[in-house]
Design a protein around this motif. Sequence first.
Motif, PDB file in Angstrom:
ATOM      1  N   ALA A 423       0.917  -1.191   0.179  1.00 36.52           N
ATOM      2  CA  ALA A 423      -0.049  -0.109   0.014  1.00 36.52           C
ATOM      3  C   ALA A 423       0.922   1.200   0.114  1.00 36.52           C
ATOM      4  N   LYS A 424       0.624   2.373  -0.672  1.00 37.59           N
ATOM      5  CA  LYS A 424       0.943   3.191  -0.827  1.00 37.59           C
ATOM      6  C   LYS A 424       0.977   4.224   0.341  1.00 37.59           C
ATOM      7  N   VAL A 425      -0.412   4.155   0.993  1.00 32.96           N
ATOM      8  CA  VAL A 425      -0.473   4.949   2.219  1.00 32.96           C
ATOM      9  C   VAL A 425      -1.016   4.092   3.130  1.00 32.96           C
ATOM     10  N   VAL A 426      -0.599   4.059   4.558  1.00 35.54           N
ATOM     11  CA  VAL A 426      -0.926   3.185   5.572  1.00 35.54           C
ATOM     12  C   VAL A 426      -1.775   3.881   6.555  1.00 35.54           C
ATOM     13  N   PRO A 427      -2.648   3.174   7.325  1.00 35.39           N
ATOM     14  CA  PRO A 427      -3.309   3.929   8.459  1.00 35.39           C
ATOM     15  C   PRO A 427      -2.418   4.285   9.389  1.00 35.39           C
ATOM     16  N   ALA A 428      -2.816   5.297  10.258  1.00 31.36           N
ATOM     17  CA  ALA A 428      -1.897   5.932  11.272  1.00 31.36           C
ATOM     18  C   ALA A 428      -1.819   5.045  12.138  1.00 31.36           C
ATOM     19  N   ASN A 429      -2.794   4.105  12.772  1.00 31.65           N
ATOM     20  CA  ASN A 429      -2.576   3.311  13.779  1.00 31.65           C
ATOM     21  C   ASN A 429      -1.944   2.001  13.558  1.00 31.65           C
ATOM     22  N   ASP A 430      -1.360   1.669  12.051  1.00 30.48           N
ATOM     23  CA  ASP A 430      -1.011   0.454  11.759  1.00 30.48           C
ATOM     24  C   ASP A 430       0.041   0.745  10.577  1.00 30.48           C
ATOM     25  N   GLY A 431       1.329   0.845  11.136  1.00 28.18           N
ATOM     26  CA  GLY A 431       2.330   1.124  10.160  1.00 28.18           C
ATOM     27  C   GLY A 431       2.853  -0.024   9.226  1.00 28.18           C
ATOM     28  N   HIS A 432       2.236  -1.063   9.294  1.00 29.17           N
ATOM     29  CA  HIS A 432       2.616  -2.567   8.444  1.00 29.17           C
ATOM     30  C   HIS A 432       2.794  -2.122   6.986  1.00 29.17           C
ATOM     31  N   VAL A 433       3.787  -2.544   6.344  1.00 20.59           N
ATOM     32  CA  VAL A 433       3.629  -2.495   5.010  1.00 20.59           C
ATOM     33  C   VAL A 433       4.694  -3.675   4.426  1.00 20.59           C
ATOM     34  N   THR A 434       4.253  -4.208   3.162  1.00 23.97           N
ATOM     35  CA  THR A 434       4.929  -5.414   2.632  1.00 23.97           C
ATOM     36  C   THR A 434       5.498  -4.925   1.240  1.00 23.97           C
ATOM     37  N   LEU A 435       7.031  -5.008   1.175  1.00 25.05           N
ATOM     38  CA  LEU A 435       7.620  -4.763  -0.089  1.00 25.05           C
ATOM     39  C   LEU A 435       7.891  -5.895  -0.911  1.00 25.05           C
ATOM     40  N   THR A 436       7.428  -5.808  -2.189  1.00 30.12           N
ATOM     41  CA  THR A 436       7.609  -6.942  -3.149  1.00 30.12           C
ATOM     42  C   THR A 436       8.505  -6.605  -4.367  1.00 30.12           C
ATOM     43  N   TRP A 437       9.443  -7.498  -4.665  1.00 27.27           N
ATOM     44  CA  TRP A 437      10.171  -7.170  -5.915  1.00 27.27           C
ATOM     45  C   TRP A 437      10.340  -8.368  -6.657  1.00 27.27           C
TER      46      TRP A 437
END
Length: 551
Positions: A423-437
Amino acid sequence: MTPDLVALEPGATTPISIVVVNKGTEADRFEMEIDGIDAEWKAVPVGVFGVDAGETHSEKVFFKPPRASESLAGNYPFVVRLRSLVSGESKTVQGVAQVKPFHHLSMEVDPKKGFISPTRKQNVFDVTLVNLGNTEHTLQLLGNDPEDACAYEFDQEQVTIGAGQQRDVELVADPVKKPIFASGRLIGFTVTGRSVSTPSVGVSAQAQLEQRPLVTPTSIAVLVLLGLLFSAWFLMMPKPPTITFGVTPQKAMRGDTVTINWNAEHAKRIVIRAGDQEIYDGTELQKQMAYQVTTPGVIRFVAEASDGERKHEETQQVTVGTPAPIPPPQITSLDANPKRVKLGEPFVMKYSLSDSVSEAVLEPTGEAIDRVLNEREITPTRSGEIKYTLVAKNSAGEVARKSFTVFVRDESDARILDFHPSAKVVPANDGHVTLTWQVVNAVRLEIKVEGSRTDVVTPTTGSQDYVITGKTTFTLTATDSKGRKATAQTTVTMEPPAVPSSTGITSTATGTEAGGAGTETTGGTAGATTTTGGTATTGTATGTGTTGGHR
């Protein structure tokens, strides 16, 4: 152990019996080891075995030293160690392994054939001795032949050679008789080395010495024949000088080169003239030479052969014309396609030359360019801006030049096919992000987190989870086998926290992202960002909240 003194023949296997008596009241298991003997010499088929209470058990071990000079003859003490695997009690028994000697000597004589004459000689021989046995020997060296025709002198008459060693000894073989007039003969001799301590051990090699006299019957016959031939030549009357002479071609243009050749006999001096100019004066009876004609008209060439008293002449004529003017060389067109290439990729040079061009060269490569093809494929060997110059010449030596420039880039072989976040924008109360390449042709792959750490990840296809606390830029760097890098970036933002209100209000949040490579779209409840081709566009989303209560 039976026996305690073991005689070992190098290269042969010798068994030894180990007898174990279990005097205990319970069955036991024993571990057997042999210390003091090289591991390559011994073999223990059964290292661990069991013996019942009160029984006697026999096990075999085998010794086999290799038949090589490293297995030196002598006594080698060893210990057989038994350890109970039940009680831990240990017993040892000692023995001696006696390696028997074996003998193997080798001899070479170099050269195999020498010679000696009153003027020259090659009668010094190198004797090479090699001890391939396992005992040291002191050898007494002797030389002899069946006729006792030579005397033999060694620089060392006794040589000591250890096991596995090599020694070189110089031998001089000299004939006892050296007649001046005789037929040549070949003397075969034998070099022998015998052990001083063990006379039955010896080695020998053979060689030959050719004795050449100063004068042989054959050489006398040759000298007599040569004398007769010389006398016959001396008595013959000298012949007059002759010469055959030619000039080609017979017709030429001014500036052309003609070829002059002649073949003379019984002459001491040759003179060649072109008109009034003398172009050769020497003693070569056969020769071919080149001469450039510079004057239009008819040129008369004269060849004269003389022996000091008599002369003989031959003449030839060449007609020289004036050539038509040669047009200057022209490069009518010159271009490269494409003008920007990757290092290792070719480009095509297209060109057009006038008919007056006789040769063309491309600088700085030095390649000869065919003036008819009009195309040439060129592969640059370095990166950067390269200036190529086409140099064209005509037959008169006039030069024309034209240049073009090609830009060569040294790109990485590594390719980043895909790099995006979940996701390019994540919720303020959840900073989890997954990068795929997805990456190809990379030997190393790194992800750098803005203002934080750098992670080394799988250089093919994969994904990794991160937790962010604010707007974060991730940089993916792929390195190929030559150390060249390719990079890609993506940025992830967080929604702004909601603003609490006791009455209905309207809040507006705006998300902004810097443009990156390719097209990225960022959406969220607080705002959306769309980046296309490096241009950032900011979107605004509006939400209305109402807070109410009842008692």
